[in-house]
Design an enzyme around this catalytic site. Structure first.
Site, PDB file in Angstrom:
ATOM      1  N   GLU A  29      -9.754   4.191   6.214  1.00  0.00           N
ATOM      2  CA  GLU A  29      -8.937   4.641   7.343  1.00  0.00           C
ATOM      3  C   GLU A  29      -9.746   5.406   8.394  1.00  0.00           C
ATOM      4  O   GLU A  29      -9.618   5.160   9.587  1.00  0.00           O
ATOM      5  CB  GLU A  29      -7.751   5.472   6.848  1.00  0.00           C
ATOM      6  CG  GLU A  29      -6.754   4.684   5.995  1.00  0.00           C
ATOM      7  CD  GLU A  29      -6.215   3.426   6.672  1.00  0.00           C
ATOM      8  OE1 GLU A  29      -6.373   3.282   7.910  1.00  0.00           O
ATOM      9  OE2 GLU A  29      -5.641   2.577   5.956  1.00  0.00           O
ATOM     10  N   HIS A  58      -9.455  -3.744   9.895  1.00  0.00           N
ATOM     11  CA  HIS A  58      -9.389  -3.546   8.452  1.00  0.00           C
ATOM     12  C   HIS A  58      -9.865  -4.783   7.674  1.00  0.00           C
ATOM     13  O   HIS A  58     -10.232  -4.665   6.508  1.00  0.00           O
ATOM     14  CB  HIS A  58      -7.952  -3.256   8.018  1.00  0.00           C
ATOM     15  CG  HIS A  58      -7.599  -1.790   7.944  1.00  0.00           C
ATOM     16  ND1 HIS A  58      -8.419  -0.849   7.389  1.00  0.00           N
ATOM     17  CD2 HIS A  58      -6.483  -1.126   8.340  1.00  0.00           C
ATOM     18  CE1 HIS A  58      -7.833   0.348   7.443  1.00  0.00           C
ATOM     19  NE2 HIS A  58      -6.650   0.212   8.020  1.00  0.00           N
ATOM     20  N   GLY A  72       3.264   2.523  10.621  1.00  0.00           N
ATOM     21  CA  GLY A  72       3.008   1.734  11.830  1.00  0.00           C
ATOM     22  C   GLY A  72       2.808   0.255  11.542  1.00  0.00           C
ATOM     23  O   GLY A  72       3.471  -0.599  12.107  1.00  0.00           O
ATOM     24  N   ALA A  73       1.873  -0.049  10.630  1.00  0.00           N
ATOM     25  CA  ALA A  73       1.569  -1.443  10.330  1.00  0.00           C
ATOM     26  C   ALA A  73       0.712  -1.506   9.076  1.00  0.00           C
ATOM     27  O   ALA A  73       0.240  -0.475   8.591  1.00  0.00           O
ATOM     28  CB  ALA A  73       0.825  -2.086  11.496  1.00  0.00           C
ATOM     29  N   MET A  74       0.520  -2.723   8.571  1.00  0.00           N
ATOM     30  CA  MET A  74      -0.214  -2.887   7.317  1.00  0.00           C
ATOM     31  C   MET A  74      -1.127  -4.102   7.376  1.00  0.00           C
ATOM     32  O   MET A  74      -0.718  -5.193   7.773  1.00  0.00           O
ATOM     33  CB  MET A  74       0.803  -3.022   6.174  1.00  0.00           C
ATOM     34  CG  MET A  74       0.170  -3.190   4.807  1.00  0.00           C
ATOM     35  SD  MET A  74      -0.838  -1.743   4.354  1.00  0.00           S
ATOM     36  CE  MET A  74      -2.103  -2.546   3.375  1.00  0.00           C
ATOM     37  N   GLU A  75      -2.363  -3.894   6.916  1.00  0.00           N
ATOM     38  CA  GLU A  75      -3.442  -4.876   7.077  1.00  0.00           C
ATOM     39  C   GLU A  75      -3.524  -5.936   5.989  1.00  0.00           C
ATOM     40  O   GLU A  75      -4.613  -6.471   5.736  1.00  0.00           O
ATOM     41  CB  GLU A  75      -4.778  -4.120   7.125  1.00  0.00           C
ATOM     42  CG  GLU A  75      -5.227  -3.478   5.785  1.00  0.00           C
ATOM     43  CD  GLU A  75      -4.842  -2.013   5.628  1.00  0.00           C
ATOM     44  OE1 GLU A  75      -3.891  -1.567   6.285  1.00  0.00           O
ATOM     45  OE2 GLU A  75      -5.506  -1.320   4.821  1.00  0.00           O
ATOM     46  N   GLU A 111       0.857  -1.186   0.000  1.00  0.00           N
ATOM     47  CA  GLU A 111       0.000   0.000   0.000  1.00  0.00           C
ATOM     48  C   GLU A 111       0.889   1.230   0.000  1.00  0.00           C
ATOM     49  O   GLU A 111       1.841   1.280   0.776  1.00  0.00           O
ATOM     50  CB  GLU A 111      -0.908   0.034   1.231  1.00  0.00           C
ATOM     51  CG  GLU A 111      -1.903   1.176   1.128  1.00  0.00           C
ATOM     52  CD  GLU A 111      -2.875   1.255   2.325  1.00  0.00           C
ATOM     53  OE1 GLU A 111      -2.774   0.435   3.247  1.00  0.00           O
ATOM     54  OE2 GLU A 111      -3.711   2.149   2.298  1.00  0.00           O
ATOM     55  N   HIS A 139      -6.573  -2.032  15.099  1.00  0.00           N
ATOM     56  CA  HIS A 139      -6.798  -1.289  13.851  1.00  0.00           C
ATOM     57  C   HIS A 139      -6.590  -2.200  12.635  1.00  0.00           C
ATOM     58  O   HIS A 139      -7.450  -2.273  11.758  1.00  0.00           O
ATOM     59  CB  HIS A 139      -5.837  -0.095  13.801  1.00  0.00           C
ATOM     60  CG  HIS A 139      -5.929   0.731  12.562  1.00  0.00           C
ATOM     61  ND1 HIS A 139      -6.667   1.890  12.493  1.00  0.00           N
ATOM     62  CD2 HIS A 139      -5.378   0.572  11.326  1.00  0.00           C
ATOM     63  CE1 HIS A 139      -6.566   2.405  11.276  1.00  0.00           C
ATOM     64  NE2 HIS A 139      -5.778   1.622  10.545  1.00  0.00           N
ATOM     65  N   GLU A 140      -5.461  -2.888  12.592  1.00  0.00           N
ATOM     66  CA  GLU A 140      -5.177  -3.728  11.421  1.00  0.00           C
ATOM     67  C   GLU A 140      -6.165  -4.889  11.351  1.00  0.00           C
ATOM     68  O   GLU A 140      -6.606  -5.276  10.272  1.00  0.00           O
ATOM     69  CB  GLU A 140      -3.735  -4.244  11.450  1.00  0.00           C
ATOM     70  CG  GLU A 140      -2.659  -3.154  11.582  1.00  0.00           C
ATOM     71  CD  GLU A 140      -2.797  -1.987  10.614  1.00  0.00           C
ATOM     72  OE1 GLU A 140      -3.346  -2.179   9.519  1.00  0.00           O
ATOM     73  OE2 GLU A 140      -2.364  -0.872  10.973  1.00  0.00           O
TER      74      GLU A 140
HETATM   75  N1  ARG Z   1      -3.111   0.926   5.695  1.00  0.00           N
HETATM   76  C1  ARG Z   1      -2.105   1.094   6.703  1.00  0.00           C
HETATM   77  C2  ARG Z   1      -2.818   1.406   7.989  1.00  0.00           C
HETATM   78  O1  ARG Z   1      -3.366   2.425   8.192  1.00  0.00           O
HETATM   79  C3  ARG Z   1      -1.124   2.179   6.389  1.00  0.00           C
HETATM   80  C4  ARG Z   1      -0.107   1.786   5.382  1.00  0.00           C
HETATM   81  C5  ARG Z   1       0.267   2.893   4.512  1.00  0.00           C
HETATM   82  N2  ARG Z   1       1.598   2.730   4.057  1.00  0.00           N
HETATM   83  C6  ARG Z   1       2.181   3.543   3.201  1.00  0.00           C
HETATM   84  N3  ARG Z   1       3.412   3.319   2.902  1.00  0.00           N
HETATM   85  N4  ARG Z   1       1.576   4.560   2.674  1.00  0.00           N
HETATM   86  O2  ARG Z   1      -2.955   0.591   8.815  1.00  0.00           O
HETATM   87 ZN    ZN Z   2      -5.409   1.786   8.583  1.00  0.00          ZN
END
Ligand code: ARG
Ligand code: ZN
Length: 865
Positions: free
Chosen positions: A321, A302, A262-265, A122, A298-299
């Site tokens: 988001e 998602h 922070g993290a990715m879903e 993402e 949060h993740e």
């Molecule tokens: N979808 C992720 C979250 O809010 C954020 C990741 C976005 N990463 C990026 N490199 N733009 O949990």
């Molecule tokens: Zn998110």
């Protein structure tokens, strides 16, 4: 080269199935993608070429359609797109690419973090892996085979369920994964490494058993319990509150040290920054424990709000988001103290999101255009987006809101949709017209609401009049009135609540009358911060004191205190600039004494009430930011309140210190927060006894919250030698814990004591500093530039030049991080003229440094415009 929302077109081709084979090796990675492509029946354009995104770093080895190899004449390629003009209406596309994860410092696409392969796709990272329609409205079923050397990479992961595994030649092995849920490429993930795992399981409401796995470096295996507990709580909460169950047989989380955000879903395979997943009492503060809980949730959330229902295009980012932040904030409120969570969220919004709204990058929750989407993962899209969803919840009430989300999930499951679709579901279940409400998505800026009132003694009629307006933002000069819920209460002289409810403001000026009141009430307005606006009412200190004592809304009790101290500090700043003597009124000291001694209050609330507004918040409120005046006035307030209430601070410290072993429950966290706030004030008296107390706490603490608080407070106090000593001891104790050392860096970089820049430059030479690691850059560069106003805004402009040097270096290495670090310089218009010139000069230097990434170019050019 901006992209516009109004130019959206449906994709001409859809991908029914995506088969990927990765051969990971030390020099390079080969990717074979086999796509089942078909013409999109919903596309009305007749002669549409097949457009595949592909980053310039991707080497194309072979491209074929239905087995026929394409030659250079059959397609065209520029640095973003590969176009094949003539394709059948249904065909198999095979594409082999060669990529170099080892030298990928942008941390987008496939890259290496400490010897392990991982991905971040993402928003547009997948195009750094292979040629593909890398847009969220193209959803496909994925089957992924990962091949790598067994000894170095025993763990091979991707989305979905493992369906096959075995040996290949040369000591390599493979695992094949299948994800049955169609998804856009941005949710793809792959991990390969030598990882330890914590396993558990969860039985869903309908009785399915889900395997839960959290992977990390083996030395961190003992720091995964909190994340696992948070995950199980989140799974249960989503079943109870939203009726949403998990849908695959496995849920995996992987902790990586090199991560831009922070993290990715990613579906079934979340990838986390170590800072958002690892936690243990000895190494992790209470605040970080809460962050882990929030981000894990949060993740997880998602999976429905983002994955099962995703975004049509990136202008809709807040669809997933904003909604998911709302979900995680409500989860955290339910797990901990609701009022404290609300205070923390609003403080962030008012400080950082309001500043974004007032800056050159201001944009609506649903932006109209962008040059680089990575620049729009902002407080506006996330936090203000959350507030917009919260307002829908307030306007509809919990029950209808839930009906609305049920309809939304049912109606759009498996689809890529828009924020309009989300609001439409809310309109359909409630029968309400939400047309005007949708302006919250399209109009940027922080609305102002001015309130006045009148009282008619003879009729017992009280009248509240609201005037709303919204300042111009880039590209939007005139704004139409918003539809906003104003939660309120009317409070009598004896402290009783005479009336309470939610007013709906829709006009630019609107009055509401309340009949039959026996006396003129004190209005409690915008309870729980029911709309993301700046509300003003000419409160007297006596009225604020009254609210602080009697308001049934905990948030507004805190806010009344804030309004009081902010008002006082603003007038002290005027005195400071006029070189008049500064003084804190006795009445405020008495109020604070009362709060400090009142054992019936929640210590976390008391700590929030008695923590002075941050320098950043005072800066956001100022017309022209006087960094020195803000800092000096705040220091004066701290010292004065410290000395005037020394006995009370000491008493609060004693009361909140328990001898029992550490626990992480809300009550214990609350006591630690008041204890450490008190310790800060005690140190501010400058008395040696309190230094001894802080050192004792540093030495004997059995948890990081207390140890780190003692360290930060001593380092930031006038006791310089003691600070040095504790820093050295702390380093000796924690040098092998990367996340703890990040705090060690950041405490020093944010220390306003003179000579900050030299200290920061020295920190960069430290063997543990690594300029390729975003967490390290945040702990040093961002901690100095964004959290050390006095140091960064040094009058000679050296702080600005320092940041510009970093931006120029990082522009190529990691554009996302470069553009994020840039934020403090973009706010130049808010500072006095001399600073403005110096800041602008550095932005200009960045602009002229040449070969700018889209990320940095967009922010710099918009800031100078
Ligand atoms: N979808 C992720 C979250 O809010 C954020 C990741 C976005 N990463 C990026 N490199 N733009 O949990
Ligand atoms: Zn998110």
């Amino acid at each position: 080269q901006p992209i516009y929302l109004k130019d959206y077109q449906v994709p001409a081709y859809l991908i029914e199935h995506t088969d990927l084979r990765f051969e990971l090796a030390e020099e390079e990675t080969l990717v074979r993608a086999t796509l089942q492509v078909r013409r999109n029946p919903a596309c009305t354009r007749t002669k549409a070429a097949l457009e595949l995104h592909g980053h310039e770093s991707v080497e194309l080895c072979r491209l074929s359609i239905d087995g026929e190899i394409l030659s250079e004449r059959d397609f065209s390629r520029d640095d973003e797109l590969l176009c094949i003009p003539a394709v059948p209406s249904r065909f198999t596309l095979e594409c082999v690419t060669r990529i170099h994860p080892q030298s990928n410092t942008a941390l987008e696409g496939l890259y290496k973090s400490d010897g392990m392969f991982c991905t971040q796709c993402e928003a547009e990272g997948f195009r750094r892996i292979t040629f593909y329609p890398d847009r969220p409205d193209v959803m496909s079923v994925f089957r992924t085979t990962v091949v790598a050397e067994r000894a170095r990479y025993p763990v091979l992961l991707s989305n979905g369920n493992p369906v096959e595994s075995g040996d290949e030649d040369d000591g390599r092995h493979f695992v094949t994964w299948e994800d049955p849920f169609p998804k856009p490429a941005y949710l793809f993930a792959l991990v390969a490494g030598d990882l330890a795992v914590l396993e558990d399981s969860y039985t869903t409401a309908s009785g399915r058993s889900v395997k839960l796995q959290i992977f990390a470096d083996s030395k961190d295996l003992d720091k995964l319990d909190h994340a696992m507990l948070s995950l199980k709580r989140a799974m249960q909460w989503d079943e109870q509150v939203y009726g949403r169950e998990y849908d695959l047989d496995i849920y995996m989380i992987v902790a990586v040290d090199f991560f831009n955000m922070g993290a990715m879903e990613n579906k079934g395979l979340n990838i986390f920054n170590t800072s958002c997943v690892l936690a243990s009492p000895r190494t992790t503060t209470d605040a970080a424990f809460q962050r882990v809980e929030g981000v894990v949730a949060h993740e997880y959330f998602h999976n429905w709000s983002g994955n099962r229902v995703t975004c049509r295009d990136w202008f809709q980012l807040s669809l997933k988001e904003g909604f998911t932040v709302f979900r995680d904030s409500e989860f955290s409120a339910d797990m901990n103290s609701r009022t404290v969570k609300r205070i923390e969220d609003v403080a962030l919004l008012r400080t950082a999101q309001f500043a974004e709204d007032a800056g050159p990058m201001a944009h609506p929750v649903r932006p109209e255009s962008f040059i680089e989407i990575s620049n729009f993962y902002t407080l506006t899209v996330y936090e203000k987006g959350c507030e917009v969803v919260r307002m829908l919840h307030t306007l509809l009430g919990a029950e209808l809101f839930r009906k609305g989300t049920d309809l939304y999930f049912e109606r759009h499951d498996g689809q890529a949709v828009t924020t309009d679709d989300f609001v439409q579901a809310m309109a359909d279940v409630s029968g309400r017209d939400l047309t005007q409400f949708k302006r919250w998505y399209s109009q940027a800026g922080t609305p102002r609401v001015e309130v006045s009132d009148s009282w008619d003694e003879s009729t017992g009629q009280y009248r509240l009049t609201f005037r709303q307006s919204c300042p111009a933002t880039p590209g939007q000069d005139k704004k139409l009135p918003f539809h906003m819920p104003i939660a309120y209460g009317l409070i009598s002289a004896s402290g009783d609540e005479l009336d309470a409810g939610v007013l709906e403001l829709t006009d630019s000026e609107q009055s509401f009358t309340f009949d039959g009141l026996a006396e003129r009430p004190v209005p409690s307005l915008l309870r729980s911060f029911s709309a993301p606006v700046k509300l003003s009412y000419p409160y007297t200190d006596a009225q604020l004191m009254h609210l602080l004592r009697h308001d049934s809304d905990g948030f507004n009790r805190w806010d009344a205190g804030q309004r009081m101290t902010v008002g006082l500090m603003q007038s002290l700043m005027v005195d400071y600039r006029a070189s008049r003597e500064l003084a804190v009124p006795e009445s405020l000291i008495d109020t604070w004494r009362g709060l400090l001694l009142d054992e019936s209050l929640d210590p976390a609330m008391v700590a929030h009430l008695l923590r002075l507004p941050s320098e950043a918040y005072l800066a956001e409120l100022a017309d022209e930011i006087d960094v020195e005046a803000i800092h000096e006035v705040r220091e004066f307030m701290v010292t004065t309140l410290a000395r005037a209430l020394q006995d009370e601070w000491s008493e609060a410290y004693r009361r909140c210190s328990d001898d029992q072993a550490y626990t992480a429950d809300a009550a214990a966290c609350a006591r630690r927060s008041l204890k450490n706030l008190s310790l800060g004030y005690l140190l501010a008296t400058g008395e040696e006894v309190w230094l001894a107390l802080a050192e004792e706490q540093f030495n004997t603490a059995d948890n990081m919250t207390d140890q780190q608080a003692a360290l930060a407070l001593v380092v930031h106090s006038g006791f310089r030698h003691a600070g040095e000593r504790l820093l050295a001891e702390f380093q000796a104790q924690w040098q092998h814990e990367a996340l703890v050392m990040n705090q060690w860096f950041s405490i020093q970089a944010s220390d306003p004591w003179p000579g900050a820049l030299e200290r920061v430059q020295q920190l960069q030479e430290h063997p543990l500093f690594d300029a390729r690691n975003p967490n390290k850059l945040r702990s040093v560069v961002a901690a100095f530039c964004a959290q050390n106003a006095v140091g960064f805004h040094s009058a000679d402009g050296s702080g600005y030049a320092y940041l510009a040097d970093w931006i120029i270096q990082l522009n190529k290495q990691n554009p996302q991080i470069a553009s994020r670090l840039l934020t403090p310089l973009t706010r130049w218009r808010r500072y006095p003229e001399a600073a403005q010139g110096l800041m602008r000069g550095q932005l200009q230097r960045v602009l002229e440094s040449g070969d700018l990434s889209r990320d940095v170019y967009e922010v710099v050019s918009k800031s100078l415009a």
